[in-house]
Design a protein around this motif. Structure first.
Motif, PDB file in Angstrom:
ATOM      1  N   ASP A   1      10.889 -13.932  -0.212  1.00  0.00           N
ATOM      2  CA  ASP A   1      10.509 -12.912   0.683  1.00  0.00           C
ATOM      3  C   ASP A   1       9.932 -11.704   0.073  1.00  0.00           C
ATOM      4  N   VAL A   2      10.049 -11.495  -1.118  1.00  0.00           N
ATOM      5  CA  VAL A   2       9.249 -10.302  -1.855  1.00  0.00           C
ATOM      6  C   VAL A   2       8.923 -10.959  -3.217  1.00  0.00           C
ATOM      7  N   ILE A   3       7.795 -10.541  -3.569  1.00  0.00           N
ATOM      8  CA  ILE A   3       7.159 -10.620  -4.885  1.00  0.00           C
ATOM      9  C   ILE A   3       7.146  -9.246  -5.586  1.00  0.00           C
ATOM     10  N   MET A   4       7.537  -8.988  -6.689  1.00  0.00           N
ATOM     11  CA  MET A   4       7.424  -8.028  -7.589  1.00  0.00           C
ATOM     12  C   MET A   4       6.538  -8.137  -8.723  1.00  0.00           C
ATOM     13  N   ASN A   5       5.472  -7.279  -8.738  1.00  0.00           N
ATOM     14  CA  ASN A   5       4.317  -7.598  -9.594  1.00  0.00           C
ATOM     15  C   ASN A   5       4.379  -6.338 -10.732  1.00  0.00           C
ATOM     16  N   LEU A   6       5.307  -6.840 -11.636  1.00  0.00           N
ATOM     17  CA  LEU A   6       5.556  -5.523 -12.691  1.00  0.00           C
ATOM     18  C   LEU A   6       5.283  -5.771 -14.236  1.00  0.00           C
ATOM     19  N   ALA A   7       4.555  -7.056 -14.524  1.00  0.00           N
ATOM     20  CA  ALA A   7       4.077  -7.385 -15.929  1.00  0.00           C
ATOM     21  C   ALA A   7       3.038  -6.747 -16.434  1.00  0.00           C
ATOM     22  N   GLY A   8       3.147  -6.207 -17.656  1.00  0.00           N
ATOM     23  CA  GLY A   8       2.093  -5.457 -18.371  1.00  0.00           C
ATOM     24  C   GLY A   8       2.367  -4.953 -19.413  1.00  0.00           C
TER      25      GLY A   8
ATOM     26  N   MET B   1       4.579  -7.854  -1.249  1.00  0.00           N
ATOM     27  CA  MET B   1       4.425  -7.753  -2.555  1.00  0.00           C
ATOM     28  C   MET B   1       4.265  -6.329  -2.903  1.00  0.00           C
ATOM     29  N   LEU B   2       5.163  -6.054  -3.855  1.00  0.00           N
ATOM     30  CA  LEU B   2       5.317  -4.598  -4.475  1.00  0.00           C
ATOM     31  C   LEU B   2       4.744  -5.059  -5.967  1.00  0.00           C
ATOM     32  N   SER B   3       3.501  -4.034  -6.117  1.00  0.00           N
ATOM     33  CA  SER B   3       2.802  -4.163  -7.493  1.00  0.00           C
ATOM     34  C   SER B   3       2.758  -3.065  -8.325  1.00  0.00           C
ATOM     35  N   GLY B   4       3.017  -3.271  -9.449  1.00  0.00           N
ATOM     36  CA  GLY B   4       3.195  -1.902 -10.228  1.00  0.00           C
ATOM     37  C   GLY B   4       1.665  -1.314 -10.309  1.00  0.00           C
ATOM     38  N   SER B   5       1.869  -0.077 -10.876  1.00  0.00           N
ATOM     39  CA  SER B   5       0.616   0.737 -11.389  1.00  0.00           C
ATOM     40  C   SER B   5       1.259   2.003 -11.900  1.00  0.00           C
ATOM     41  N   ALA B   6       0.429   2.871 -12.142  1.00  0.00           N
ATOM     42  CA  ALA B   6       0.798   4.117 -12.738  1.00  0.00           C
ATOM     43  C   ALA B   6       0.238   5.340 -12.486  1.00  0.00           C
ATOM     44  N   ILE B   7       0.813   6.554 -12.565  1.00  0.00           N
ATOM     45  CA  ILE B   7       0.055   7.591 -12.239  1.00  0.00           C
ATOM     46  C   ILE B   7      -1.367   7.955 -12.827  1.00  0.00           C
ATOM     47  N   GLY B   8      -1.491   7.182 -14.010  1.00  0.00           N
ATOM     48  CA  GLY B   8      -2.824   7.188 -14.742  1.00  0.00           C
ATOM     49  C   GLY B   8      -3.971   6.964 -13.757  1.00  0.00           C
ATOM     50  N   TRP B   9      -3.551   6.443 -12.725  1.00  0.00           N
ATOM     51  CA  TRP B   9      -4.659   6.255 -11.442  1.00  0.00           C
ATOM     52  C   TRP B   9      -5.711   7.469 -11.342  1.00  0.00           C
TER      53      TRP B   9
ATOM     54  N   MET C   1      18.209 -12.539   0.586  1.00  0.00           N
ATOM     55  CA  MET C   1      16.874 -12.368   0.119  1.00  0.00           C
ATOM     56  C   MET C   1      16.490 -12.770  -1.165  1.00  0.00           C
ATOM     57  N   ASN C   2      15.278 -13.218  -1.215  1.00  0.00           N
ATOM     58  CA  ASN C   2      14.849 -14.115  -2.586  1.00  0.00           C
ATOM     59  C   ASN C   2      13.506 -13.153  -2.968  1.00  0.00           C
ATOM     60  N   ILE C   3      13.941 -12.724  -4.329  1.00  0.00           N
ATOM     61  CA  ILE C   3      12.827 -11.922  -4.862  1.00  0.00           C
ATOM     62  C   ILE C   3      12.378 -12.760  -6.214  1.00  0.00           C
ATOM     63  N   LEU C   4      10.957 -12.820  -6.211  1.00  0.00           N
ATOM     64  CA  LEU C   4      10.323 -13.307  -7.513  1.00  0.00           C
ATOM     65  C   LEU C   4       9.855 -12.175  -8.415  1.00  0.00           C
ATOM     66  N   ILE C   5      10.132 -11.922  -9.726  1.00  0.00           N
ATOM     67  CA  ILE C   5       9.561 -10.672 -10.422  1.00  0.00           C
ATOM     68  C   ILE C   5       9.013 -11.266 -11.556  1.00  0.00           C
ATOM     69  N   SER C   6       7.656 -10.726 -11.858  1.00  0.00           N
ATOM     70  CA  SER C   6       6.764 -10.793 -13.126  1.00  0.00           C
ATOM     71  C   SER C   6       7.146  -9.676 -13.696  1.00  0.00           C
ATOM     72  N   GLY C   7       7.419  -9.725 -15.193  1.00  0.00           N
ATOM     73  CA  GLY C   7       7.989  -8.532 -15.741  1.00  0.00           C
ATOM     74  C   GLY C   7       9.435  -8.197 -15.558  1.00  0.00           C
ATOM     75  N   GLY C   8      10.371  -9.214 -15.219  1.00  0.00           N
ATOM     76  CA  GLY C   8      11.672  -8.944 -14.918  1.00  0.00           C
ATOM     77  C   GLY C   8      12.652  -8.528 -15.782  1.00  0.00           C
ATOM     78  N   SER C   9      11.919  -9.076 -17.103  1.00  0.00           N
ATOM     79  CA  SER C   9      13.128  -8.479 -18.156  1.00  0.00           C
ATOM     80  C   SER C   9      12.634  -7.500 -18.889  1.00  0.00           C
ATOM     81  N   GLY C  10      11.770  -6.631 -18.348  1.00  0.00           N
ATOM     82  CA  GLY C  10      11.353  -5.478 -19.041  1.00  0.00           C
ATOM     83  C   GLY C  10      12.093  -4.305 -18.736  1.00  0.00           C
ATOM     84  N   PHE C  11      11.834  -2.943 -19.201  1.00  0.00           N
ATOM     85  CA  PHE C  11      12.644  -1.731 -19.023  1.00  0.00           C
ATOM     86  C   PHE C  11      12.878  -1.671 -17.559  1.00  0.00           C
ATOM     87  N   LEU C  12      12.001  -1.759 -16.524  1.00  0.00           N
ATOM     88  CA  LEU C  12      12.433  -1.502 -15.123  1.00  0.00           C
ATOM     89  C   LEU C  12      12.732  -2.818 -14.157  1.00  0.00           C
TER      90      LEU C  12
END
Length: 321
Positions: A64-71, A112-120, A1-12
Motif C-alpha cells: 500500500d505504501v513505500i517509505m524511501n528512507l535509506a541514506g 510513496m513517502l520519500s525522505g529528504s532534508a531541509i538542506g534542500w 495496511m502493508n508498508i515497505l520501508i528502505s532504511g527501516g532499521s535506522g533511527f527514524l
C-alpha cells in the motif's frame, strides 16, 4: 495496511515501525511492515518482516505504501569527494530499486513517502522558509534535490509521492543528541560560534507522528485533497506530488538549544566552539553547524497536524523517560 520501508532499521524507520504497529494493534487493525535490507540476518523486531533487494527484484507482493528512507548520514564525516559520492549513492541506489519494483508492479502502491532534508533550501540564515520557498545552491541542496527528483519519477507510473524534508531530529537514542550527550554530560558542551544561528528541529516522536499522519491522510482522502498553496511539486504528469517540512513550528537559536541541553542534563554550558575552529575541523560540512535555517512546517499545519512537542526542553525531557 502493508508498508515497505528502505532504511527501516535506522533511527527514524525503526521508531516509525514500532509506533505504527502499536497503533494498529490497539485498533485491532491489520498491518504488515517489511524492511528492505542488504543482509537478511540483520537484527530486527519479531513483528517486522525482512526482504532483500534481490528478493524485491523478483517479488509480486503488493504494498500500500513505500517509505524511501535509506541514506548515509550527511553529518557523519567530512565531505571529501569520496564521501559526497557515498552520500549520493546511498540514496540513489535504493530509490532506483524501488522505482524498478514500482514500474513492473501490477498493483501499484497508493503512496510513496520519500525522505529528504531541509538542506534542500540551502543556507538562508533567519529567513522564514516554507514548502513554497526558493533555494540557495550548495552541496546540501544538490544532494537533496537529486534524491527528490529521482523519487518523483514514481509519479510516471501513477504513484503519488510525498516528499518529507526533515529538520534536526531530537531524541536521546540517536541523531544529533546522541553525539552530544557525552560532552554535555562531562560539562564541556557549549554553543557553536556566536550561537545565533537558527536550528529547525523536530522531536522524533513528532517526526513519526507526522509521517503516520501524512500516510493516513493520503490513503483516506487521496493525495489530491492534500494539496495546499505551499506544498505542490511540479512533475511531468497529473499524479499528485507533495512536499512537507518535518520541523517543529518554533525554530530556535543554537544558544537556546545549548541552554536547554544543559538544563536537561543539569550541566553547565560555559564553553564556546569558535567558528574558525569549526571550519578547520569540518571544512565544507561546517555550514551545517554555523549557518542556520528557519524552516517552518506550513503544509503540516495547514493539513491539521497537531505537534506534541513545540518546546525543545520539553521534547528532551519527555522523550528520555
Amino acid at each position: 495496511m502493508n508498508i515497505l520501508i528502505s532504511g527501516g532499521s535506522g533511527f527514524l524507520g525503526s521508531a516509525f515501525s514500532k509506533e505504527i504497529i502499536r497503533r494498529y494493534e490497539n485498533k485491532n487493525e491489520q498491518i504488515k511492515i517489511t524492511w528492505l535490507t542488504r543482509d537478511k540476518s540483520q537484527q530486527h523486531p519479531d513483528d517486522v518482516n525482512m526482504m532483500t533487494y534481490d528478493e524485491l527484484a523478483n517479488t509480486n507482493d503488493p504494498f500500500d505504501v513505500i517509505m524511501n528512507l535509506a541514506g548515509a548520514g550527511i553529518a557523519d564525516s567530512r565531505w571529501s569527494d569520496e564521501r559526497k559520492e557515498q552520500l549520493m549513492a546511498s540514496r540513489v541506489k535504493p530509490t532506483e530499486s524501488l522505482l524498478e519494483f514500482i514500474a513492473r508492479s501490477r498493483v501499484k502502491p497508493k503512496l510513496m513517502l520519500s525522505g529528504s532534508a531541509i538542506g534542500w533550501y540551502g543556507t538562508q540564515g533567519d529567513k522564514p522558509l516554507t514548502e513554497s520557498s526558493a533555494y540557495q545552491t550548495d552541496f546540501s541542496h544538490q544532494l537533496c534535490d537529486d534524491w527528490e527528483q529521482l523519487a518523483l519519477k514514481a509519479t510516471d507510473y501513477g504513484v503519488p509521492v510525498a516528499i518529507v524534508r526533515t529538520g534536526v531530529v531530537m531524541h536521546p537514542e540517536g541523531g544529533m543528541i546522541a553525539k552530544l550527550l557525552l560532552p554535555f554530560k562531562m560539562g564541556v558542551g557549549g554553543q557553536l560560534g556566536d550561537g545565533k544561528q537558527i536550528m529547525s528541529w523536530i522531536s522524533r516522536e513528532d517526526w513519526v507522528g507526522a509521517a503516520i499522519f501524512v500516510i493516513e491522510k493520503h490513503l483516506a482522502e487521496g493525495s489530491g485533497s492534500q494539496v495546499t498553496p505551499n506544498n505542490k511539486l511540479k512533475t511531468h504528469n497529473d499524479t499528485p506530488a507533495l512536499v512537507y517540512n518535518l520541523t517543529a513550528p518554533n525554530p530556535i537559536t543554537n544558544h537556546k538549544f545549548t541552554k536547554a541541553m544543559g538544563a536537561w542534563l543539569h550541566r553547565p554550558t560555559i564553553f564556546t566552539l569558535p567558528e574558525f575552529l569549526l571550519k578547520l575541523m569540518f571544512d565544507e560540512m561546517s555550514t551545517l553547524l554555523i549557518d542556520g535555517q528557519k524552516v517552518l512546517p506550513q503544509a503540516l499545519l495547514d493539513s491539521g497536524y497537531e505537534f506534541k512537542h513545540t518546546d525543545i526542553q520539553q521534547a528532551l525531557e519527555e522523550q528520555s523517560k
